[in-house]
Motif scaffolding. Structure first.
Motif, mmCIF file in Angstrom:
data_model
loop_
_atom_site.group_PDB
_atom_site.id
_atom_site.type_symbol
_atom_site.label_atom_id
_atom_site.label_comp_id
_atom_site.label_asym_id
_atom_site.label_seq_id
_atom_site.Cartn_x
_atom_site.Cartn_y
_atom_site.Cartn_z
ATOM 1 N N GLU A 239 0.967 -1.220 0.237
ATOM 2 C CA GLU A 239 -0.521 0.035 -0.453
ATOM 3 C C GLU A 239 0.884 1.528 0.074
ATOM 4 O O GLU A 239 1.660 1.306 1.370
ATOM 5 C CB GLU A 239 -0.998 -0.310 1.157
ATOM 6 N N GLY A 240 0.619 1.688 -1.085
ATOM 7 C CA GLY A 240 1.196 2.824 -1.079
ATOM 8 C C GLY A 240 0.660 4.424 -1.325
ATOM 9 O O GLY A 240 -0.477 4.493 -1.936
ATOM 10 N N THR A 241 0.894 5.163 -1.904
ATOM 11 C CA THR A 241 1.046 6.743 -2.384
ATOM 12 C C THR A 241 1.913 7.073 -3.236
ATOM 13 O O THR A 241 3.313 7.760 -3.568
ATOM 14 C CB THR A 241 0.961 7.380 -1.424
ATOM 15 N N ILE A 242 1.430 7.920 -4.143
ATOM 16 C CA ILE A 242 1.685 8.622 -5.439
ATOM 17 C C ILE A 242 1.359 9.884 -5.415
ATOM 18 O O ILE A 242 0.552 10.443 -4.576
ATOM 19 C CB ILE A 242 0.775 8.969 -6.871
ATOM 20 N N ARG A 243 2.217 11.163 -5.087
ATOM 21 C CA ARG A 243 2.544 12.272 -5.238
ATOM 22 C C ARG A 243 3.363 13.211 -6.830
ATOM 23 O O ARG A 243 4.149 12.525 -7.483
ATOM 24 C CB ARG A 243 2.630 12.482 -4.308
ATOM 25 N N GLY A 244 2.316 13.906 -7.247
ATOM 26 C CA GLY A 244 2.853 14.795 -8.503
ATOM 27 C C GLY A 244 2.063 16.190 -8.555
ATOM 28 O O GLY A 244 0.941 16.295 -8.336
ATOM 29 N N LEU A 245 3.164 16.958 -8.745
ATOM 30 C CA LEU A 245 3.183 18.601 -9.215
ATOM 31 C C LEU A 245 2.161 18.418 -10.201
ATOM 32 O O LEU A 245 1.549 20.223 -10.258
ATOM 33 C CB LEU A 245 4.273 18.994 -8.953
#
Length: 384
Positions: free
Chosen positions: A254-260
């Protein structure tokens, strides 16, 4: 109610701080907001509440004297599952729940701005949105999908703030482009075959498959994303196996993606899918990958409106303006900014503790300074 004094604003903030509530459960908060708003001069205003699926939301619309537009102002009202450790006399009275993200400050500033324009009827219409469920459950998206912002409640442009402990108390921070990253949850399930640790040839080890997946994912940011842009992929949870001498036939990440930008997030998503397909083929297993972004899109500020906002703040002798870098934290105001042009900005609250910390203690002098800057900008906007 006349103009709120600094002392009254601080008392409002401290009361809100004592009654933090989680997303979609902000009942006491809602009732207190209504109590405070009901004492204000509502001659030119209308209150709207009890929305389907958002029963704790509050909207207030002020009719302008000569409206050219409708300006929206949003504040979030929910709290976090954090056990407060500030030791303040007005600490949270709700166990394991705290305004650790400063939404009590957000609400108090919004009430101050609302009160100002109720006492001094604005030229343009102004819609205030006291939004539930920012920290989770994406309340902004829910409101939009319910059709809340239609007809006379539809803003032509939207503004909102987030407090920032790294900025001086009362300072306004902003930037052109993205202020907050978009976030997407990602879950990956691996299915192979369990077996005895002594006979690996008879099993299909999903600890190995999941580990290789994690290793390959590390190259997405370093080799698939433009190095002058920013993105993050983090897997914070891994579940596999039951005992040391049994090969795990399944695993979950289980994880997370971050993007601008949303384009970047979608690129990362596609690469994750491709890596998952490759692992499935390489390890002869089944890999299922699922994504959930909800309303947490990047907070991409509108160029024209933000340029005007920054220009005003830089020239206003009562505003301490700081140009800020983008942050990888998420904010569901990004969803509303994908539907309406607008600007999100920081309000400095000057504290050694960071957002979401159990010891966050914003400087209360930031409240009146923030209200003053916002009032002055909105009055400027109504004439430009």
């Amino acid at each position: 109610m006349a103009q709120l004094t600094d002392e009254e604003l601080i008392q409002i903030r401290r009361h809100l701080h004592q009654i933090p509530e989680l997303a979609m459960h902000e009942t006491q908060t809602h009732d207190y907001l209504i109590e405070v708003i009901s004492k204000m001069n509502l001659e030119h205003a209308e209150i709207r509440e009890q929305l389907p699926d958002l029963p704790t939301a509050v909207l207030v619309r002020i009719e302008g004297t000569n409206p050219q537009r409708t300006i929206g102002y949003r504040t979030d009202i929910d709290a976090l599952p954090v056990s407060e450790q500030t030791g303040l006399p007005f600490s949270s009275t709700h166990p394991d729940v705290m305004h650790a993200c400063g939404h009590d400050i957000h609400m108090t500033v919004a009430l101050g701005v609302l009160n100002h324009f109720l006492e001094h009827q604005p030229k343009d219409n102004v819609v205030f949105f006291f939004q539930p469920a920012e920290e989770s459950e994406n309340g902004g998206k829910v409101a939009y999908e319910q059709g809340v912002f239609q007809g006379k409640w539809q803003p032509d442009e939207f503004y909102g703030l987030h407090d920032n402990p790294d900025l001086p108390a009362g300072a306004i921070g902003c930037r052109m482009g993205t202020l907050f990253a978009g976030t997407t949850e990602v879950n990956v399930d691996f299915h192979g075959k369990s077996g005895h640790a002594a006979f690996p040839q008879n099993a299909n080890d999903m600890v190995v498959a999941a580990s290789q997946f994690i290793n390959q994912v590390q190259t997405i940011i370093s080799r698939s994303i433009n190095p002058i842009e920013s993105g993050v992929v983090t897997f914070g949870l891994m579940k596999a196996g039951t005992i040391r001498n049994v090969i795990a036939g399944s695993a979950r990440l289980e994880g997370t993606i971050r993007g601008l930008t949303q384009v970047m997030i979608e690129r990362i998503v596609e690469r994750l899918k491709e890596v998952a397909e490759g692992i499935a083929k390489s390890y002869d297993c089944t890999v299922k990958i699922a994504f959930n972004q909800g309303g947490y899109l990047p907070v991409e500020n509108n160029p024209e409106l933000t340029k005007r906002f920054i220009s005003f703040c830089e020239q206003d002798d009562q505003t301490n303006f700081v140009e800020t870098a983008p942050a990888m934290t998420g904010e569901d105001f990004g969803y509303l900014l994908s539907k309406f042009p607008g600007t999100m900005f920081w309000l400095g609250v000057e504290d050694d503790s960071q957002l979401h910390s159990a010891t966050l203690n914003p400087k209360e002098e930031s409240i009146s300074k923030g209200i003053n800057s916002i009032n002055r900008f909105l009055e400027f906007r109504m004439n430009h």
